[in-house]
Scaffold this active site. Sequence first.
Site, short mmCIF file in Angstrom:
data_model
loop_
_atom_site.label_atom_id
_atom_site.label_comp_id
_atom_site.label_asym_id
_atom_site.label_seq_id
_atom_site.Cartn_x
_atom_site.Cartn_y
_atom_site.Cartn_z
N GLU A 132 57.42 46.78 -10.79
CA GLU A 132 58.16 45.61 -11.58
C GLU A 132 59.49 46.12 -12.02
O GLU A 132 60.52 45.39 -11.68
CB GLU A 132 57.21 44.88 -12.58
CG GLU A 132 57.62 43.79 -13.45
CD GLU A 132 59.02 44.03 -14.55
OE1 GLU A 132 59.45 43.03 -14.82
OE2 GLU A 132 59.07 45.10 -15.00
N GLU A 133 59.55 47.25 -12.53
CA GLU A 133 60.77 47.80 -13.09
C GLU A 133 61.90 48.04 -12.49
O GLU A 133 62.97 48.22 -12.82
CB GLU A 133 60.24 49.11 -14.06
CG GLU A 133 59.60 48.76 -15.18
CD GLU A 133 60.02 48.02 -16.42
OE1 GLU A 133 61.37 47.70 -16.35
OE2 GLU A 133 59.26 47.54 -17.38
N ASP B 253 54.11 39.97 -20.15
CA ASP B 253 55.00 40.84 -20.16
C ASP B 253 55.41 41.33 -21.78
O ASP B 253 54.92 40.57 -22.69
CB ASP B 253 56.21 40.70 -19.40
CG ASP B 253 56.88 42.09 -18.79
OD1 ASP B 253 56.64 43.01 -19.50
OD2 ASP B 253 57.16 41.87 -17.65
N HIS C 20 61.40 50.27 -23.60
CA HIS C 20 62.17 51.04 -22.87
C HIS C 20 62.84 52.35 -23.59
O HIS C 20 63.97 52.71 -23.39
CB HIS C 20 63.52 50.59 -22.22
CG HIS C 20 63.06 49.34 -21.12
ND1 HIS C 20 63.63 49.13 -20.02
CD2 HIS C 20 61.82 48.50 -20.91
CE1 HIS C 20 63.01 48.40 -19.10
NE2 HIS C 20 61.83 47.87 -19.53
ZN LIG Z 1 57.77 44.48 -18.40
#
Ligand SMILES: [Zn+2]
Length: 351
Positions: free
Chosen positions: A211-212, A234, A321
């Site tokens: 996904e990233e 998410d 993140h």
């Molecule tokens: Zn995510």
Amino acid sequence: MFNNNIDLYKMLSLADGVAGRESEVREIIKKSVDSTNLKTWQDNFGNFYVQTKYNNSKKIMICAHMDEVGFLVKHITEDGFIYMQPLGGWWGHVLLGQNVTITSRKSGEKFRGVIGTTPSKGYNPDRVIEPSAMYVDIGAENIDAIIAMGIQPGDMITPYTIPEKLLDNNYLLGKAWDDRVNCGVLVHVMNEISNLSLKHYDIVGVGTAQEEVGTRGAKIAAETICPDIAIVLDVATAKDTPGADIYKNRILGRGPGISLYDKTAISSLELTDTIIEIAKDNNIPFQYDMLAGGGTDAGVIHISNGGIPTAVLTLGVRYCHSGASIVHMGDVEKMIELILQVIIELDKCSM
Ligand SMILES: [Zn+2]
């Protein structure tokens, strides 16, 4: 109903898995779901599927991505320092001095290191140092010592953070909550659903890969499953920290977010309004959400197979993140409650 199995979340956080290297996460999901009432399989791309065995004609797909933001070993210098290829969005500010793990794909062995930079390139207060100017120091004498340990270009580099409860036991510190916390939610939801008897829908939980780096696994999952409805789980940066935003949504402890918009998808209004009604009817707290700065797997799912009604549910995470983020287990509990209730209600009306 909610089994607050904190160990599952800790295991998922500790698992190392960047895009294209999600096997540790797949294994945890596989071992944690009810193997009697659910069938599981993996596709060629690395997505992991968990499906109910009702043999109903319609399908609801629920997705959480397995990959975390991290790096690959890019280049090893003669004197034994390792430069990194970022996978996913990284901000230089959160990297220097952070502990990391390098996983040798040859042996599976893990090596600890710390991220550093050359002093002459750094320490300028007006500049954010780019990840490309940083390297990992694993305490090796030279390149030969690193190669001898089985480390090679393409091996993954991930943050190293031991997950633990904080002062208020609901606040759980760890790496990779994006999106491992929802991998945990997915496991709980699928195990609970396996005990129900649905009449119209089969439920397919998907741990999506990559996904990233551009929601790649979700595209394949949508094409494979052809669901009638999709729900994407998410996380997004919490706005309850000092000076974060004038619009204070994603406050930890106030319930999951129901997203109406992100950069890649406008959520199905009919489905989203149904979810909002279900939350209200069942006294499940929720927060309206919009992901103005990013997208999710919904971006590719909702435009596949002629258009799939897709909703996005979010959990607020502080310091997303980075190597150390914080999630609220009360929100996790409410997220699970909401998804279960949504599935039960959708099955009643066969929307
Ligand atoms: Zn995510």
